[in-house]
Design a protein around this motif. Sequence first.
Motif, short mmCIF file in Angstrom:
data_model
loop_
_atom_site.label_atom_id
_atom_site.label_comp_id
_atom_site.label_asym_id
_atom_site.label_seq_id
_atom_site.Cartn_x
_atom_site.Cartn_y
_atom_site.Cartn_z
N ARG A 208 1.33 4.28 -2.78
CA ARG A 208 1.26 5.71 -2.47
C ARG A 208 2.46 6.45 -3.04
O ARG A 208 2.32 7.55 -3.60
CB ARG A 208 1.18 5.91 -0.95
N PRO B 183 -3.70 5.40 4.68
CA PRO B 183 -4.72 4.79 3.83
C PRO B 183 -5.86 4.23 4.68
O PRO B 183 -5.69 3.98 5.88
CB PRO B 183 -3.96 3.67 3.11
N VAL C 198 0.84 -1.20 0.00
CA VAL C 198 0.00 0.00 0.00
C VAL C 198 0.87 1.25 0.00
O VAL C 198 0.63 2.20 -0.75
CB VAL C 198 -0.95 -0.01 1.21
N VAL D 186 -6.13 5.53 -0.85
CA VAL D 186 -4.73 5.80 -0.51
C VAL D 186 -4.42 7.25 -0.87
O VAL D 186 -4.09 7.56 -2.02
CB VAL D 186 -3.77 4.84 -1.25
#
Length: 381
Positions: A20, A64, A16, A58
Amino acid sequence: MPSPTASAPLVTLDRVYAAREVAAAAGVDLLVVTPGSDLRYLCGYDAHAMERLTALAVPRRGEPFLVVPRLEAPMVGASPAGGLGLEVLAWDETDDPFALLAQTATGRLGAPPARVAVGDRTWALHALGVAGALPGAALELASPVVDRLRMVKTPAEVAELAAAGAAIDRVHARMGEWLRVGRTEAAVGADIAAAILAEGHVSVDFTIVGSGPNGASPHHELSDRVVEDGDVVVVDIGGGTATGYRSDCTRTYAVGRAPGAEVTEWYAVLQEAQRASTAAVRPGVTAEQVDAAARDVITAAGWGEYFIHRTGHGIGLDTHEAPYIVAGNDLPLEPGMAFSVEPGIYLPGRCGARIEDIVVCTDDGVTALNEGPRELVVLPG
């Protein structure tokens, strides 16, 4: 290759955060990913798509978060996503989930996002909902962000693909049990589908059995045509494993007796094209160069007009994903990229043939994840 262990998890929060970073570098303020393989890749939640909004958001700044229907919040906790520590915002049936997503993202960014990237397969209902809740934002596709990550497999992912490939190889090794004169393609396909599950897959994605003239249609699948003595038959099969990773392998068979001299001649060309394309794979070589390595062999032998598709496609949580091995794609290969090498020759109204392996680009070349004969295997009638 061994299966991944607890020390090498398939999904971590690093994915994640990596998304980003890639999004921020591209100037994207907010990444919104709804149910599908991108969501499963990033956070491990294999949610089903429906009218209620489920989305991973995100923002380029701030943490997030997941927006999910309250009735499905326990499913998040039971999935790999539950162990990542993501904030889960559960919404009730009378809430506006798009407003919840927009307000939360705006709060973390400090201002409404100007650019919002949504997953390529996001339902229009949800994409328009996001657009309506963020009227000043420009929507774009998330594939330049997520594909950049998904294209390069970790060792754990390669192990999953290798296990899937070995399982589908075992099905091809049993083809003589089912592919016989007098049976329909549909009957053969049903037996293959059962074997795919028996060999360790949890789903059957496709069973292409193209006998005789049907083999000239690359995605023919199945019909009630009866396999005849002397038929050349294209068998392209694949499925999904419990972790979501896919298999995809094509072999071509002759049933009852060996084919004539012309088929033998052009099949040898196809074998050489597949060998040449696989041998071309190494870091720095472009996707289109791998395609050209196969296409040049077939064209030089006079069969170029009968090779009617790209040489390959990436594979992972989707059977078809980036990178695509096709003319015009100048993407340099990197270690960890996994894709098919599958040239074919198709003679309309007569027959066709294709040879397909899944391969992985390595630090010093290539590794094939499929084994088994690539010759035109003659099966008893």
